[in-house]
Scaffold this active site. Structure first.
Site, PDB file in Angstrom:
ATOM      1  N   LYS A  55      -7.195  -3.582  26.099  1.00  0.00           N
ATOM      2  CA  LYS A  55      -7.670  -4.107  24.693  1.00  0.00           C
ATOM      3  C   LYS A  55      -6.077  -4.334  24.068  1.00  0.00           C
ATOM      4  O   LYS A  55      -5.281  -3.768  24.372  1.00  0.00           O
ATOM      5  CB  LYS A  55      -8.518  -3.273  24.000  1.00  0.00           C
ATOM      6  CG  LYS A  55      -7.715  -1.905  23.680  1.00  0.00           C
ATOM      7  CD  LYS A  55      -8.571  -0.710  23.006  1.00  0.00           C
ATOM      8  CE  LYS A  55      -7.988   0.452  22.608  1.00  0.00           C
ATOM      9  NZ  LYS A  55      -8.861   1.437  21.928  1.00  0.00           N
ATOM     10  N   TYR A 285      18.879  -1.648   2.410  1.00  0.00           N
ATOM     11  CA  TYR A 285      18.574  -1.953   1.185  1.00  0.00           C
ATOM     12  C   TYR A 285      18.289  -0.253   0.615  1.00  0.00           C
ATOM     13  O   TYR A 285      17.863   0.716   1.252  1.00  0.00           O
ATOM     14  CB  TYR A 285      17.002  -2.210   1.294  1.00  0.00           C
ATOM     15  CG  TYR A 285      17.043  -3.850   1.491  1.00  0.00           C
ATOM     16  CD1 TYR A 285      17.724  -4.642   0.696  1.00  0.00           C
ATOM     17  CD2 TYR A 285      16.187  -4.179   2.683  1.00  0.00           C
ATOM     18  CE1 TYR A 285      17.636  -5.958   1.145  1.00  0.00           C
ATOM     19  CE2 TYR A 285      15.833  -5.371   2.925  1.00  0.00           C
ATOM     20  CZ  TYR A 285      16.939  -6.391   2.200  1.00  0.00           C
ATOM     21  OH  TYR A 285      16.748  -7.723   2.541  1.00  0.00           O
TER      22      TYR A 285
END
Length: 422
Positions: A55, A285
């Site tokens: 999956k 940042y």
């Protein structure tokens, strides 16, 4: 990607690397590692069969490629969450037994029945699957799921007898075949916890009720990767192995190597810039990191858009055999490592150098587990979240006879010694 770089991270061969163009960044998937891991579980689970869970695009490794490698190595079944994932495998020519278990009312049950995909049933889906079987004029193959304590999908024990009765009525009408009974474990990755015993007791009760109702199943399955390793009493007819076939450990206290597994994914890129900066230079940042001395910063062109967890400041990146922590905030497209004081010539020489985010750890380099620790998550999430913006490339696409022989000898030795995995 160069052959030398591949050798450094323990993947591939000169022949397999030579076929691939150098990529700015890539997730390199070693299919021999997948085969090795599957063979390990085939040996552990025997006489039960192995379902390779592919999956989420095989936990980010590539569903079609991993499915084929797993089947080559002895997996008897494939498992996915969604019918759409199963249909993609069928479209690629994968015709092995295949189970999909998570549905909504918009799931394409008609296509699943037409493609011979087994469908997990927790309750409400039964009528929709029967309607699809009528439309396709073909009996559906279903696995009835019982909730033994996880509290997610699955029929409750209070409603189990009713679901069994309904399913058997439809089977008698030729509209479906009850192929399996299954459930899922909640805490098998913590082997000391008693809840697994409780779930297995409920599962045995559910099986007994199914047998009393006339159900004659092909497979009964509840074991996931950790249970396949640590709970032989959970194997029944089939074990569903997800994380383990990608070479990652499900246990906090055991490494992949200690379990005899080989991580299959390596995420690497090329340093896009190196520059000398003064003491006190802020980075990224927020300027939450400042250099403690005159230093050289290396720019790694991977960020959270590539699947690097934004929270994982301090995560390791290996350059030229040395591992450096990520400093400052991880941005959308990039992150920074502090290389320390370097001469201008040395810094210039590092531009374009291979930067390894994680690999198999064979040379002491960073692993998915290291990044999981930095992000406060598990290794499942680290590999699965690597985004499609990072191209997948494959090495060892054809099975290696030498590797197969080595695995077989190791399995024989382990069986002869009778040693437990944990």
């Amino acid at each position: 990607m160069t052959y030398e770089a591949a050798a450094d991270i323990g993947i591939g061969s000169r022949a397999s690397i030579a076929k691939s163009a150098v990529l700015e960044r890539s997730a390199v998937i070693d299919l021999d590692a997948v085969r090795h891991n599957v063979r390990q579980f085939v040996g552990i689970a025997s006489p039960a069969a192995v379902m390779a869970v592919v999956k989420a695009d095989a936990y980010g490794h590539g569903a079609v490629q991993v499915a084929r490698a797993a089947l080559d190595a002895g997996a008897a079944w494939l498992g996915v969450a969604h019918i759409s994932e199963a249909l993609a495998l069928r479209a690629a020519g994968v015709d092995a037994p295949l189970l999909a278990w998570l549905h909504t009312r918009e799931s394409n049950f008609q296509a699943a029945v037409a493609a011979g995909i087994d469908v997990g049933i927790s309750g409400w889906e039964l009528e929709a699957v029967v309607a699809a079987a009528r439309e396709q004029e073909r009996p559906a193959r279903v696995h009835l799921k019982v909730d033994t304590g996880l509290g997610r999908n699955g029929c409750t024990m209070a409603d189990w007898d009713q679901l069994l009765g309904q399913a058997m009525e439809y089977q008698d009408q030729g509209l479906l075949r009850v192929v399996g009974i299954f459930s899922h474990l909640a805490v098998a990755d913590e082997p000391q916890r008693p809840e697994t015993d409780d779930q297995l007791a409920v599962f045995r009760e559910a099986i007994a009720m199914a047998e009393d109702a006339g159900v004659d199943t092909e497979v009964r399955h509840i074991a996931n990767t950790p249970a396949a390793i640590s709970r032989p009493d959970s194997h029944f007819d089939l074990v569903r192995v997800g994380l383990g076939i990608y070479g990652l450990s499900p246990f906090e206290g055991a490494t992949s190597a200690e379990l005899g597994l080989r991580p299959a994914m390596t995420v690497r890129t090329l340093l896009s810039n190196c520059k000398k900066v003064p003491q006190g230079q802020g980075v990224s940042y927020g300027l939450n990191y400042r250099t403690s001395e005159e230093s050289t910063l290396g720019l790694v062109p991977l960020g959270y858009a590539d699947g690097v967890p934004r929270i994982a400041t301090g995560g390791p990146v290996r350059v030229n055999g040395i591992t450096y922590p990520v400093v400052g905030r991880i941005a959308m497209d990039q992150m920074v490592i502090d290389l320390g004081p370097l001469s201008p010539e040395a810094a210039a020489g590092l531009k374009g150098a291979e930067a390894l985010m994680f690999g198999n750890g064979a040379d002491g380099g960073p692993t998915a587990d290291d990044w999981a620790a930095a992000a406060g998550t598990n290794n499942y999430e680290i590999v699965t979240r690597i985004s499609p913006r990072v191209p997948r490339s494959y090495v060892n696409e054809k099975p290696s006879s030498a590797d197969t022989t080595a695995d077989a000898k190791a399995a024989d030795a382990k069986n002869a010694a009778g040693t437990a995995v944990l």
